[in-house]
Scaffold this motif. Structure first.
Motif, PDB file in Angstrom:
ATOM      1  N   SER A 146      30.471  35.483  34.777  1.00 45.06           N
ATOM      2  CA  SER A 146      31.924  35.533  34.631  1.00 45.06           C
ATOM      3  C   SER A 146      32.328  35.395  33.164  1.00 45.06           C
ATOM      4  O   SER A 146      33.509  35.382  32.846  1.00 45.06           O
ATOM      5  CB  SER A 146      32.577  34.429  35.462  1.00 45.06           C
ATOM      6  OG  SER A 146      32.120  33.161  35.029  1.00 45.06           O
ATOM      7  N   TRP A 151      33.023  37.133  30.548  1.00 41.01           N
ATOM      8  CA  TRP A 151      33.340  38.501  30.179  1.00 41.01           C
ATOM      9  C   TRP A 151      33.258  38.753  28.681  1.00 41.01           C
ATOM     10  O   TRP A 151      32.916  39.853  28.255  1.00 41.01           O
ATOM     11  CB  TRP A 151      34.708  38.906  30.728  1.00 41.01           C
ATOM     12  CG  TRP A 151      35.855  38.143  30.127  1.00 41.01           C
ATOM     13  CD1 TRP A 151      36.371  36.971  30.571  1.00 41.01           C
ATOM     14  CD2 TRP A 151      36.587  38.499  28.971  1.00 41.01           C
ATOM     15  NE1 TRP A 151      37.394  36.574  29.758  1.00 41.01           N
ATOM     16  CE2 TRP A 151      37.547  37.495  28.755  1.00 41.01           C
ATOM     17  CE3 TRP A 151      36.541  39.571  28.084  1.00 41.01           C
ATOM     18  CZ2 TRP A 151      38.443  37.531  27.705  1.00 41.01           C
ATOM     19  CZ3 TRP A 151      37.424  39.605  27.021  1.00 41.01           C
ATOM     20  CH2 TRP A 151      38.372  38.591  26.845  1.00 41.01           C
ATOM     21  N   THR A 204      36.260  44.134  29.059  1.00 40.53           N
ATOM     22  CA  THR A 204      37.535  43.435  29.132  1.00 40.53           C
ATOM     23  C   THR A 204      37.474  42.453  30.310  1.00 40.53           C
ATOM     24  O   THR A 204      36.666  42.614  31.226  1.00 40.53           O
ATOM     25  CB  THR A 204      38.707  44.405  29.346  1.00 40.53           C
ATOM     26  OG1 THR A 204      38.529  45.074  30.596  1.00 40.53           O
ATOM     27  CG2 THR A 204      38.796  45.417  28.209  1.00 40.53           C
ATOM     28  N   GLU A 205      38.335  41.478  30.292  1.00 44.03           N
ATOM     29  CA  GLU A 205      38.346  40.469  31.340  1.00 44.03           C
ATOM     30  C   GLU A 205      38.543  41.090  32.731  1.00 44.03           C
ATOM     31  O   GLU A 205      37.900  40.689  33.699  1.00 44.03           O
ATOM     32  CB  GLU A 205      39.437  39.434  31.076  1.00 44.03           C
ATOM     33  CG  GLU A 205      39.411  38.273  32.024  1.00 44.03           C
ATOM     34  CD  GLU A 205      40.385  37.167  31.667  1.00 44.03           C
ATOM     35  OE1 GLU A 205      40.323  36.107  32.308  1.00 44.03           O
ATOM     36  OE2 GLU A 205      41.212  37.347  30.742  1.00 44.03           O
ATOM     37  N   SER A 206      39.376  42.123  32.817  1.00 45.96           N
ATOM     38  CA  SER A 206      39.651  42.739  34.122  1.00 45.96           C
ATOM     39  C   SER A 206      38.448  43.518  34.670  1.00 45.96           C
ATOM     40  O   SER A 206      38.370  43.774  35.876  1.00 45.96           O
ATOM     41  CB  SER A 206      40.864  43.661  34.024  1.00 45.96           C
ATOM     42  OG  SER A 206      40.600  44.735  33.134  1.00 45.96           O
ATOM     43  N   GLU A 207      37.507  43.910  33.818  1.00 49.04           N
ATOM     44  CA  GLU A 207      36.319  44.655  34.273  1.00 49.04           C
ATOM     45  C   GLU A 207      35.232  43.749  34.850  1.00 49.04           C
ATOM     46  O   GLU A 207      34.334  44.215  35.529  1.00 49.04           O
ATOM     47  CB  GLU A 207      35.726  45.452  33.117  1.00 49.04           C
ATOM     48  CG  GLU A 207      36.589  46.593  32.666  1.00 49.04           C
ATOM     49  CD  GLU A 207      36.065  47.276  31.436  1.00 49.04           C
ATOM     50  OE1 GLU A 207      35.813  48.482  31.520  1.00 49.04           O
ATOM     51  OE2 GLU A 207      35.908  46.609  30.399  1.00 49.04           O
ATOM     52  N   THR A 210      34.421  41.217  37.422  1.00 49.05           N
ATOM     53  CA  THR A 210      35.034  40.733  38.656  1.00 49.05           C
ATOM     54  C   THR A 210      34.284  39.563  39.281  1.00 49.05           C
ATOM     55  O   THR A 210      34.749  38.995  40.250  1.00 49.05           O
ATOM     56  CB  THR A 210      35.136  41.871  39.684  1.00 49.05           C
ATOM     57  OG1 THR A 210      33.836  42.413  39.904  1.00 49.05           O
ATOM     58  CG2 THR A 210      36.071  42.967  39.175  1.00 49.05           C
ATOM     59  N   ARG A 230      33.285  35.936  39.891  1.00 54.37           N
ATOM     60  CA  ARG A 230      33.903  34.633  39.611  1.00 54.37           C
ATOM     61  C   ARG A 230      33.178  33.550  40.341  1.00 54.37           C
ATOM     62  O   ARG A 230      32.802  33.573  41.412  1.00 54.37           O
ATOM     63  CB  ARG A 230      35.375  34.601  40.032  1.00 54.37           C
ATOM     64  CG  ARG A 230      36.194  35.655  39.327  1.00 54.37           C
ATOM     65  CD  ARG A 230      36.563  35.237  37.898  1.00 54.37           C
ATOM     66  NE  ARG A 230      37.418  36.220  37.296  1.00 54.37           N
ATOM     67  CZ  ARG A 230      37.059  36.970  36.264  1.00 54.37           C
ATOM     68  NH1 ARG A 230      35.885  36.895  35.729  1.00 54.37           N
ATOM     69  NH2 ARG A 230      37.909  37.824  35.755  1.00 54.37           N
TER      70      ARG A 230
END
Length: 152
Positions: free
Chosen positions: A72, A74, A145-148, A150, A152
């Motif tokens: 996680s 990123w 990027t943080e959104s890429e 997933t 967690r």
């Protein structure tokens, strides 16, 4: 985007000069957990991290990146896109470390070229598949990027 040129002629015995190619180590457990099978010629987009060392009993040549789907963090990951070239399964035999018997260390191994990586490879000569060494051509690499990321 960064698109490095890799020119080591001895990359795990394949003898080709690698131009705009990189080598990725994709651990077997990552494929078996939630990986997507891939074949020679496939276009890929993977999260990876930069590396320069692989603990192996076999000379695998230079490994540029390791596939990573379970982090996680990123900001430490990169996005690698490209085309799958050659794929080799790295088989290794492990024994307990002399310093810590709970830690297994590779002592013997070999590589076998394949056309498709799908996980759950059978044992060969009492050796387990530890991962895939994958040549990627026509590749680009950039910061994730943080959104890429997933996981967690």
């Amino acid at each position: 985007m960064i698109s490095p040129v890799h020119t080591d002629k001895s990359v795990f015995g394949w003898g080709d000069i690698l131009e705009n190619k990189c080598i990725v180590f994709y651990e077997s457990w990552q494929m078996e957990c939630c990986g997507t099978p891939f074949s020679t010629g496939d276009s890929i987009k993977w999260l990876v991290y930069k590396t320069n060392h692989l603990n192996s009993s076999v000379d695998v040549g230079i490994i540029d990146y390791c596939y990573e789907a379970h982090s996680s963090e990123w900001s430490n990951l990169l996005v690698l896109s490209g085309k799958v070239g050659k794929i080799k399964v790295l088989y290794q035999k492990y024994i307990p470390s002399q310093n810590n018997p709970r830690l297994l260390v590779p002592v013997n191994g070999k590589m076998i070229e394949i056309d498709i990586a799908k996980g759950f490879d059978r044992k060969i000569d009492e050796m387990e598949a530890s991962g895939y060494i994958v040549s990627i051509s026509e590749y680009t690499i950039r910061q994730a990027t943080e959104s890429e990321v997933t996981f967690r």
